[in-house]
Design a protein around this motif. Structure first.
Motif, PDB file in Angstrom:
ATOM      1  N   ALA A  25     -13.259  69.912 -80.521  1.00  0.00           N
ATOM      2  CA  ALA A  25     -13.777  69.051 -79.459  1.00  0.00           C
ATOM      3  C   ALA A  25     -13.701  67.862 -80.069  1.00  0.00           C
ATOM      4  O   ALA A  25     -13.617  66.677 -79.643  1.00  0.00           O
ATOM      5  CB  ALA A  25     -14.977  69.542 -78.698  1.00  0.00           C
ATOM      6  N   LEU A  26     -14.451  67.690 -81.248  1.00  0.00           N
ATOM      7  CA  LEU A  26     -14.621  66.484 -81.952  1.00  0.00           C
ATOM      8  C   LEU A  26     -13.306  65.818 -82.494  1.00  0.00           C
ATOM      9  O   LEU A  26     -13.044  64.735 -82.123  1.00  0.00           O
ATOM     10  CB  LEU A  26     -15.264  66.696 -83.190  1.00  0.00           C
ATOM     11  N   ALA A  27     -12.372  66.695 -82.799  1.00  0.00           N
ATOM     12  CA  ALA A  27     -10.988  66.101 -83.022  1.00  0.00           C
ATOM     13  C   ALA A  27     -10.320  65.421 -81.694  1.00  0.00           C
ATOM     14  O   ALA A  27      -9.544  64.721 -82.027  1.00  0.00           O
ATOM     15  CB  ALA A  27      -9.825  67.165 -83.459  1.00  0.00           C
ATOM     16  N   TYR A  28     -10.635  66.141 -80.645  1.00  0.00           N
ATOM     17  CA  TYR A  28     -10.051  65.549 -79.434  1.00  0.00           C
ATOM     18  C   TYR A  28     -10.589  64.636 -78.946  1.00  0.00           C
ATOM     19  O   TYR A  28      -9.837  63.474 -78.407  1.00  0.00           O
ATOM     20  CB  TYR A  28     -10.112  66.829 -78.467  1.00  0.00           C
ATOM     21  N   VAL A 161     -22.293  71.794 -68.096  1.00  0.00           N
ATOM     22  CA  VAL A 161     -20.941  71.898 -67.905  1.00  0.00           C
ATOM     23  C   VAL A 161     -20.108  71.811 -69.111  1.00  0.00           C
ATOM     24  O   VAL A 161     -19.154  72.503 -69.209  1.00  0.00           O
ATOM     25  CB  VAL A 161     -20.340  70.754 -66.686  1.00  0.00           C
ATOM     26  N   GLU A 162     -20.317  70.569 -69.922  1.00  0.00           N
ATOM     27  CA  GLU A 162     -19.516  70.299 -70.680  1.00  0.00           C
ATOM     28  C   GLU A 162     -19.543  71.307 -71.994  1.00  0.00           C
ATOM     29  O   GLU A 162     -18.616  71.612 -72.737  1.00  0.00           O
ATOM     30  CB  GLU A 162     -19.591  68.842 -71.256  1.00  0.00           C
ATOM     31  N   ILE A 163     -20.843  71.786 -72.351  1.00  0.00           N
ATOM     32  CA  ILE A 163     -20.928  72.675 -73.401  1.00  0.00           C
ATOM     33  C   ILE A 163     -20.327  74.035 -72.994  1.00  0.00           C
ATOM     34  O   ILE A 163     -19.679  74.569 -73.910  1.00  0.00           O
ATOM     35  CB  ILE A 163     -22.409  73.143 -73.761  1.00  0.00           C
ATOM     36  N   GLY A 164     -20.296  74.338 -71.866  1.00  0.00           N
ATOM     37  CA  GLY A 164     -19.277  75.590 -71.462  1.00  0.00           C
ATOM     38  C   GLY A 164     -17.917  75.360 -71.621  1.00  0.00           C
ATOM     39  O   GLY A 164     -17.304  76.242 -71.983  1.00  0.00           O
ATOM     40  N   ARG A 165     -17.444  74.198 -71.142  1.00  0.00           N
ATOM     41  CA  ARG A 165     -16.006  73.892 -71.391  1.00  0.00           C
ATOM     42  C   ARG A 165     -15.619  73.894 -73.070  1.00  0.00           C
ATOM     43  O   ARG A 165     -14.843  74.319 -73.442  1.00  0.00           O
ATOM     44  CB  ARG A 165     -15.723  72.516 -70.866  1.00  0.00           C
ATOM     45  N   ILE A 166     -16.608  73.267 -73.853  1.00  0.00           N
ATOM     46  CA  ILE A 166     -16.385  73.185 -75.222  1.00  0.00           C
ATOM     47  C   ILE A 166     -16.286  74.645 -75.797  1.00  0.00           C
ATOM     48  O   ILE A 166     -15.411  74.880 -76.744  1.00  0.00           O
ATOM     49  CB  ILE A 166     -17.388  72.193 -75.990  1.00  0.00           C
ATOM     50  N   LEU A 167     -17.305  75.430 -75.441  1.00  0.00           N
ATOM     51  CA  LEU A 167     -17.251  76.919 -75.990  1.00  0.00           C
ATOM     52  C   LEU A 167     -16.155  77.775 -75.368  1.00  0.00           C
ATOM     53  O   LEU A 167     -15.882  78.933 -75.666  1.00  0.00           O
ATOM     54  CB  LEU A 167     -18.785  77.179 -76.053  1.00  0.00           C
ATOM     55  N   VAL A 194     -25.703  64.224 -77.027  1.00  0.00           N
ATOM     56  CA  VAL A 194     -24.791  62.786 -76.808  1.00  0.00           C
ATOM     57  C   VAL A 194     -23.338  63.184 -76.999  1.00  0.00           C
ATOM     58  O   VAL A 194     -22.630  62.850 -76.031  1.00  0.00           O
ATOM     59  CB  VAL A 194     -25.105  61.887 -77.960  1.00  0.00           C
ATOM     60  N   PHE A 195     -22.740  64.234 -77.595  1.00  0.00           N
ATOM     61  CA  PHE A 195     -21.291  64.406 -77.804  1.00  0.00           C
ATOM     62  C   PHE A 195     -21.135  65.181 -76.362  1.00  0.00           C
ATOM     63  O   PHE A 195     -19.968  64.932 -75.897  1.00  0.00           O
ATOM     64  CB  PHE A 195     -21.312  65.379 -78.869  1.00  0.00           C
ATOM     65  N   ALA A 196     -21.926  65.970 -75.808  1.00  0.00           N
ATOM     66  CA  ALA A 196     -21.569  66.489 -74.621  1.00  0.00           C
ATOM     67  C   ALA A 196     -21.193  65.454 -73.518  1.00  0.00           C
ATOM     68  O   ALA A 196     -20.313  65.653 -72.730  1.00  0.00           O
ATOM     69  CB  ALA A 196     -22.789  67.599 -74.168  1.00  0.00           C
ATOM     70  N   TRP A 197     -22.301  64.677 -73.320  1.00  0.00           N
ATOM     71  CA  TRP A 197     -22.004  63.433 -72.335  1.00  0.00           C
ATOM     72  C   TRP A 197     -20.594  62.590 -72.567  1.00  0.00           C
ATOM     73  O   TRP A 197     -19.884  62.355 -71.673  1.00  0.00           O
ATOM     74  CB  TRP A 197     -23.180  62.644 -72.234  1.00  0.00           C
ATOM     75  N   HIS A 198     -20.456  62.515 -73.846  1.00  0.00           N
ATOM     76  CA  HIS A 198     -19.160  61.769 -74.383  1.00  0.00           C
ATOM     77  C   HIS A 198     -18.072  62.527 -73.916  1.00  0.00           C
ATOM     78  O   HIS A 198     -17.100  61.911 -73.429  1.00  0.00           O
ATOM     79  CB  HIS A 198     -19.300  61.492 -75.815  1.00  0.00           C
ATOM     80  N   HIS A 199     -18.110  63.943 -74.354  1.00  0.00           N
ATOM     81  CA  HIS A 199     -16.823  64.698 -73.882  1.00  0.00           C
ATOM     82  C   HIS A 199     -16.690  64.973 -72.665  1.00  0.00           C
ATOM     83  O   HIS A 199     -15.572  64.925 -72.118  1.00  0.00           O
ATOM     84  CB  HIS A 199     -17.134  66.090 -74.655  1.00  0.00           C
ATOM     85  N   TYR A 200     -17.824  64.661 -71.714  1.00  0.00           N
ATOM     86  CA  TYR A 200     -17.677  64.776 -70.322  1.00  0.00           C
ATOM     87  C   TYR A 200     -16.991  63.766 -69.776  1.00  0.00           C
ATOM     88  O   TYR A 200     -16.210  63.829 -68.763  1.00  0.00           O
ATOM     89  CB  TYR A 200     -19.074  65.032 -69.713  1.00  0.00           C
ATOM     90  N   MET A 201     -17.263  62.623 -69.987  1.00  0.00           N
ATOM     91  CA  MET A 201     -16.679  61.439 -69.605  1.00  0.00           C
ATOM     92  C   MET A 201     -15.363  61.252 -70.110  1.00  0.00           C
ATOM     93  O   MET A 201     -14.563  60.377 -69.549  1.00  0.00           O
ATOM     94  CB  MET A 201     -17.543  60.158 -69.957  1.00  0.00           C
ATOM     95  N   PHE A 202     -15.031  61.719 -71.508  1.00  0.00           N
ATOM     96  CA  PHE A 202     -13.622  61.698 -71.838  1.00  0.00           C
ATOM     97  C   PHE A 202     -12.690  62.492 -71.068  1.00  0.00           C
ATOM     98  O   PHE A 202     -11.419  62.270 -71.180  1.00  0.00           O
ATOM     99  CB  PHE A 202     -13.647  61.869 -73.517  1.00  0.00           C
TER     100      PHE A 202
END
Length: 214
Positions: A25-28, A161-167, A194-202
């Motif tokens: 997810a971080l690479a993405y 939501v986003e932790i579920g997606r990431i995992l 903070v990363f979950a929110w960032h990934h959610y908006m990304f």
């Protein structure tokens, strides 16, 4: 004072080593920008003003409130205004009560925002004594204004939501499940938030969330 860019990077790199899904997810999505708020009374007052309204609406009300109070950083100013004056500035009767509760806690010394307990749960317990400040608001304050490293607002819908997606989970995890999932991420859960929110908006599926007040 929030988490610095260096702190976020260090914690997220540590999480990526522990959890391959985080590495992917971080690479993405890349590293998030720091989210920093001023420590103290004003930030909590703005939190109350912004409850259940859009960022744009909250900003408009805040400007009116600043104009009414003259010095919004002085909690004593709230007591000098009537409910009618506060309503004219955009605060509902309920939010006026919350603002008065916050000012009273600070002025009485029961809430010392310069010296909150080091233990996060003890700090949260002090913050939620203010009417209108629930656990989520207290956690966000500790994360953005105090820069605490291991805050985990598991009740936040976007985080779930986003932790579920990431995992790669089949459905959104519950608050209880997400607390259990994140136990192995200590002491880096603030960065995970903070990363979950960032990934959610990304994420392309949640582009509309870019207007979120998170």
């Amino acid at each position: 004072m929030g988490l610095s860019a260096e702190q976020l990077r260090t914690s997220l790199d540590a999480l990526a080593e522990r959890e391959p899904a985080f590495a992917a997810a971080l690479a993405y999505a890349g590293y998030p920008e720091p989210r920093i708020r001023e420590r103290g009374y004003v930030t909590l007052l703005r939190t109350i003003v912004g409850q259940q309204v859009s960022y744009k609406a909250a900003d408009a009300v805040w400007k009116k409130l600043e104009a009414l109070l003259g010095d919004a950083s002085d909690p004593a100013r709230i007591a000098t205004k009537t409910d009618e004056e506060l309503r004219a500035a955009g605060l509902s009767r309920q939010k006026s009560g919350y603002a008065r509760s916050l000012a009273d806690e600070v002025l009485s010394g029961r809430l010392d925002l310069a010296n909150l307990p080091d233990d996060d749960e003890e700090a949260i317990a002090q913050l939620v004594r203010v009417k209108g400040i629930g656990r989520w608001s207290a956690e966000i304050y500790l994360l953005f204004a105090e820069g605490r490293l291991d805050v985990w607002p598991a009740g936040d819908l976007a985080v779930q939501v986003e932790i579920g997606r990431i995992l790669g989970l089949p459905e959104r995890p519950s608050e209880k499940q997400i607390r259990e999932l994140a136990e192995g991420w200590r002491p880096h859960r603030s960065a995970a938030t903070v990363f979950a929110w960032h990934h959610y908006m990304f994420d392309p599926e949640t582009k509309a969330a870019k207007n979120s007040a998170i």
